[in-house]
Design an enzyme around this catalytic site. Structure first.
Site, short mmCIF file in Angstrom:
data_model
loop_
_atom_site.label_atom_id
_atom_site.label_comp_id
_atom_site.label_asym_id
_atom_site.label_seq_id
_atom_site.Cartn_x
_atom_site.Cartn_y
_atom_site.Cartn_z
N ASP A 102 0.85 -1.19 0.00
CA ASP A 102 0.00 0.00 0.00
C ASP A 102 0.89 1.25 0.00
OD1 ASP A 102 -2.45 1.31 0.21
OD2 ASP A 102 -2.43 1.29 2.40
N ASP A 129 2.71 5.06 -5.43
CA ASP A 129 1.95 6.30 -5.19
C ASP A 129 2.82 7.51 -5.50
OD1 ASP A 129 0.52 8.42 -4.31
OD2 ASP A 129 0.27 7.73 -2.25
N HIS A 145 -7.75 9.96 3.89
CA HIS A 145 -7.23 8.99 4.85
C HIS A 145 -7.51 9.41 6.29
CE1 HIS A 145 -4.49 7.95 1.38
NE2 HIS A 145 -4.95 6.77 1.73
N GLY A 146 -7.58 8.42 7.17
CA GLY A 146 -7.65 8.71 8.59
C GLY A 146 -9.07 8.79 9.15
O1 G3H Z 1 -3.44 4.73 3.53
C1 G3H Z 1 -2.56 4.56 4.34
C2 G3H Z 1 -2.56 3.48 5.34
O2 G3H Z 1 -3.61 3.62 6.23
C3 G3H Z 1 -1.19 3.31 5.95
O3 G3H Z 1 -0.97 3.97 7.13
O4 G3H Z 1 1.55 4.25 7.16
O5 G3H Z 1 0.14 4.46 9.24
O6 G3H Z 1 0.50 2.22 8.18
P1 G3H Z 1 0.40 3.72 7.98
P1 13P Z 2 -8.78 4.80 5.68
O1 13P Z 2 -7.88 5.66 6.49
O2 13P Z 2 -10.05 5.52 5.32
O3 13P Z 2 -9.06 3.48 6.31
O4 13P Z 2 -8.04 4.51 4.29
C1 13P Z 2 -7.08 3.49 4.19
C2 13P Z 2 -6.33 3.52 2.91
O5 13P Z 2 -6.65 4.20 1.96
C3 13P Z 2 -5.16 2.64 2.83
O6 13P Z 2 -4.48 2.81 1.62
ZN ZN Z 3 -4.63 4.87 0.89
#
Ligand code: G3H
Ligand code: 13P
Ligand code: ZN
Length: 303
Positions: free
Chosen positions: A77, A99, A173-174
């Protein structure tokens, strides 16, 4: 069936694959238990920071999970550069996201092309992103939302050779997605779809941020006031009436496990066996993912 076969099936049968982030054994087990009970395929996603956190356990856990339930696809991701994508490909991931959405357009194209060349030579699929989502997470930051430009999206897909495209249509996000009206730009999505018919599209930032989970977290010592997410009916429209075949969810999993662990520890102050509270959190993840599969992704009975 490989991931692209599933995207085609999802487009035809109006469902989406969930892409759920995991960062430890319990979260992966909870996801898999839900998939088994509902006969749903699933993308198990790992961010760069989660990959750093789990190290080599990432692929070890994913392999153990696939032995248990083979209809899982391990996905990187938000890979931000060529090296992290190459690392994931070399580790045996099924799919990677490059990305480059924060880069100037031509730089995003050049980077995405380079990742596609390498990943495709190893039979690994690639997701690209055009447009920027709002929100802040460890490795994913953007102050403003820039919707995806449909004309650019068409050119981007043709020039990069990506297998799927993440679009920005108002999700973020978030846990703090909206301060005003909760909408998504379905008009932009439709325009993209008319220029890229039947092309797999991806929705990031798609957690719903259930108020009952927020209330439970706050009740047991947390402080997440003003959190808000994407209403389920908007996600259903994106899946059933549009070409969204992958729905990314991370925040909701975090909220589910946190609410449960907080409650168990608050109600059982003498408890100090991690299996009790993490196991209980795992059950909560399973319940949440089951609900997502049945009512958001509609991917039940699609293996
Ligand atoms: O979209 C992003 C994911 O939620 C990854 O978040 O880098 O805190 O694992 P993280
Ligand atoms: P959320 O923060 O809405 O769960 O999105 C997660 C996401 O896009 C991971 O790539
Ligand atoms: Zn994402």
């Amino acid at each position: 069936m490989n991931l692209l076969d599933y995207y085609k099936k999802a487009m035809k049968n109006n469902f989406a694959l969930g892409a759920i982030n995991f960062c430890n054994m319990e979260s992966l087990q909870g996801i898999i238990e839900a998939c088994k009970e509902t006969s749903s395929p699933m993308i198990i996603a790992v961010s760069e920071s989660a990959l750093n956190y789990m190290g080599n356990f990432t692929t070890a856990l994913a392999s153990a999970g696939k032995k248990d339930f083979p209809h899982l696809f391990l996905h990187l991701d938000h890979g931000k550069n060529f090296d992290i994508c190459k690392k994931a490909v070399d580790m045996g991931f099924d799919s990677v996201m490059i990305d480059g959405s924060s880069l100037p357009y031509e730089e995003n194209i050049a980077l995405t092309q380079k990742v596609c060349e390498y990943a495709h030579s190893k039979n690994v699929f690639v997701e690209g992103e055009l447009g920027q989502l709002q929100g802040i997470e460890d490795n994913v930051q953007s102050d403003k939302s820039h919707y995806t430009c449909p004309m650019q999206a068409k050119e981007f897909v043709l020039r990069t050779n990506i297998d799927s495209l993440a679009v920005a249509i108002g999700t973020s996000h978030g846990a703090y997605k909206y301060s005003g009206e909760k909408t998504l730009r379905f008009d932009i999505l439709s325009e993209i779809e008319s220029l890229l018919p039947s092309f797999p599209l991806v929705l990031h930032g798609a957690s719903s941020v259930d108020t009952s989970l927020i209330e439970r977290i706050n009740k047991y010592g947390g402080d997440l006031s003003k959190a808000s997410g994407i209403p389920k009916n908007l996600l259903e429209k994106a899946v059933k009436e549009h070409n969204i075949v992958k729905i990314n969810t991370d925040t909701d999993i975090r909220l589910a496990v946190t609410s449960q662990v907080r409650q168990v520890l608050a109600e059982n102050p003498k408890e100090f066996d991690p299996r009790k509270y993490l196991g209980s959190g795992r059950e909560q993840i399973k319940n949440l993912v089951t609900d997502k599969i049945n009512n958001v992704f509609f991917s039940n009975n699609q293996i």
